[in-house]
Design a protein around this motif. Structure first.
Motif, PDB file in Angstrom:
ATOM      1  N   ASP A 123       0.818  -1.214   0.000  1.00 50.63           N
ATOM      2  CA  ASP A 123       0.000   0.000   0.000  1.00 50.63           C
ATOM      3  C   ASP A 123       0.856   1.270   0.000  1.00 50.63           C
ATOM      4  OD1 ASP A 123       0.893  -0.658   2.550  1.00 50.63           O
ATOM      5  OD2 ASP A 123      -0.852   0.205   3.579  1.00 50.63           O
ATOM      6  N   GLN A 183       1.368   4.089  -3.056  1.00 47.62           N
ATOM      7  CA  GLN A 183       1.118   5.502  -2.795  1.00 47.62           C
ATOM      8  C   GLN A 183       2.303   6.359  -3.243  1.00 47.62           C
ATOM      9  OE1 GLN A 183      -1.622   7.055  -1.823  1.00 47.62           O
ATOM     10  NE2 GLN A 183      -0.580   9.047  -1.899  1.00 47.62           N
ATOM     11  N   GLU A 232       2.427   9.327  -6.102  1.00 44.51           N
ATOM     12  CA  GLU A 232       2.871  10.688  -5.810  1.00 44.51           C
ATOM     13  C   GLU A 232       3.926  11.168  -6.805  1.00 44.51           C
ATOM     14  OE1 GLU A 232       4.227  10.461  -1.806  1.00 44.51           O
ATOM     15  OE2 GLU A 232       2.198  10.429  -0.947  1.00 44.51           O
TER      16      GLU A 232
END
Length: 477
Positions: free
Chosen positions: A412, A416, A420
């Motif tokens: 996870d 992420q 980004e």
């Protein structure tokens, strides 16, 4: 009769027996003394010619650079500077060298001139010494990893992913550059290309090595990598070699232990096995340092630097602590640094790294826990949410020589970070799979081989430690 190499003859005390040696003429003095070298050592063997009983035609062909075969008797040397020499009974010219055209004459040549003659520069003492050390380092690297249970992994050179996320990659394509197929929006349609997608030369084998570490436990890559960075500095190449170990179940502390032990091992190997070459390079560097202003001279000789690394424990310091040290240092307060340290989050430069090693700690240093904002997406995020489990090894005279990290094993968080940085998750589906199926803590590092050769030989320009350097506007040879 079997040919004997020069290195073996120079260490022999089996006098008064007939031998054959073949090599290239370095110098020929007084129609009598040949300095012969065959590449097996930096040292020449003296061959003493009986010029009164040697064909004059042969004597005229014994010129610098000529390849010759010498038959004669090994005797104890009567002159200074060598323990043995050859009393010549027969000479055969294997390959002539025109003295009016041969560029590598027995005199000092600039490194710039030798780069222009890179196909011949290996015939100089400097470059033969550098390349023998390079070869010994390569062997020591494979030896270390083999003896420590690593498997050598050949990472692909052609890749569809950008491991560093920097975008400085060479495109691999077979499309017609003058009329490539286009998409409706005007961009190139790489689906028509050889691989059916946009592909590049790799900047690192790390991501692929991680997948293999998840099954073999301990792997390492040692292969060519490429970076299309338009930089003409003494520290950058477009084509270079990388050593990248990757170890399952290793955390950052284990990774730092591995890096220190590995570096000490390979440098110890060349200290023990490349003594003649290192002594020559040490003397060369000492003479080069004398031409520099006193403030810029190194406080250590080449061999002292190598022993400095081998004999000292590497000091481990957090990035945050290092920033405090640098902010409060005299060079920073007196604005002597080219890049002043004002606040946490600064990307450290070579001058800062060298200050920590050479002035503050007087030891090799490993910095760890860097700001996430200045490090790659695959590095494990710390609980503080702003630093990552990264580490750099810093050396005297050169600064950073190793960069590594504990990898982000949590799916996870990795997804992420990819989001980004606007990295296409679809391009890394296979990499993310390893976080779905049996994920585990793992770590690794990268060591630029040429940077290591540069450090161990004392050469100031990285173009002089690789046989044929590839740099912007330069792909000769």
């Amino acid at each position: 009769m079997i040919r004997t190499n020069v290195a073996e003859l120079l260490s022999s005390d089996n006098f008064l027996h007939e031998i054959i040696v073949k090599g290239w003429v370095r110098t020929f003095r007084a129609n009598r003394f040949i300095a012969l070298n065959d590449g097996s050592t930096i040292n020449n063997i003296q061959c003493v010619v009986d010029f009164e009983n040697t064909d004059e035609t042969i004597l005229k062909r014994i010129t610098t650079g000529a390849a010759i075969s010498v038959k004669g008797t090994l005797i104890e040397s009567l002159g200074k500077g060598q323990s043995v020499e050859i009393q010549v009974s027969e000479i055969e010219i294997l390959g002539d060298s025109n003295p009016e055209e041969y560029p590598i004459q027995p005199k000092k040549h600039s490194l710039e001139f030798l780069r222009e003659n890179a196909h011949l520069r290996i015939r100089t003492n400097t470059f033969s010494a550098v390349m023998r050390v390079r070869s010994a380092l390569s062997f020591a690297i494979h030896k270390y990893f083999t003896e420590n249970g690593f498997y050598n992994f050949h990472a692909p050179i052609i890749t569809g992913s950008d491991a560093e996320g920097a975008g400085e990659m060479f495109t691999v394509t077979t499309l017609n550059p003058e009329n490539p197929p286009k998409n409706e929006d005007g961009t190139i349609d790489y689906s028509k290309d050889f691989f059916g997608k946009n592909t590049n030369l790799t900047v690192s084998g790390q991501l692929e090595a991680e997948t293999y570490a998840m099954a073999l436990g301990k792997v390492y890559t040692f292969g060519p990598t490429f970076r299309a960075e338009n930089s003409n500095t003494t520290r950058h190449l477009a084509e270079f070699w990388m050593i990248e170990p990757e170890v399952a179940f290793n955390n950052l502390d284990d990774n730092m232990d591995l890096a220190e032990d590995f570096i000490k091992s390979v440098i110890s190997y060349i200290l023990q096995n490349c003594k003649d070459d290192l002594e020559f390079l040490d003397n060369r560097l000492t003479q080069e340092e004398k031409s520099k202003p006193a403030a810029e001279r190194s406080e250590m000789s080449l061999i002292e630097k190598l022993k400095f690394v081998v004999e000292n424990n590497f000091i481990r310091v957090s990035y945050t602590e290092a920033i405090d040290i640098l902010k409060n240092s005299k060079p920073n307060k007196k604005k002597k640094f080219q890049f002043l340290i004002d606040e946490w989050g600064a990307d450290l430069q070579s001058e800062h790294e060298r200050y920590l090693v050479e002035k503050h700690f007087k030891s090799p240093v490993i910095l760890f826990d860097y700001p996430a904002s200045i490090k790659a997406f695959y590095m494990r995020l710390n609980d503080d949410g702003k630093t990552v489990r990264a580490m750099d090894v810093l050396f005297p005279g050169i600064g950073e020589i190793v960069g590594g990290s504990q990898r982000e094993e949590r799916l996870d968080i990795l997804k992420q970070k990819i989001k980004e940085l606007n990295i296409d998750e679809k391009e890394l589906w296979w990499y993310l799979d390893t976080r779905k199926f049996g994920t585990a803590v793992h770590s690794g590092f990268g060591l630029g081989f040429e940077r290591l050769v540069q450090f161990t030989t004392g050469m100031s320009n990285i173009r002089d430690v690789i046989p044929y350097p590839r740099t912007p506007q330069n792909a000769e040879f």
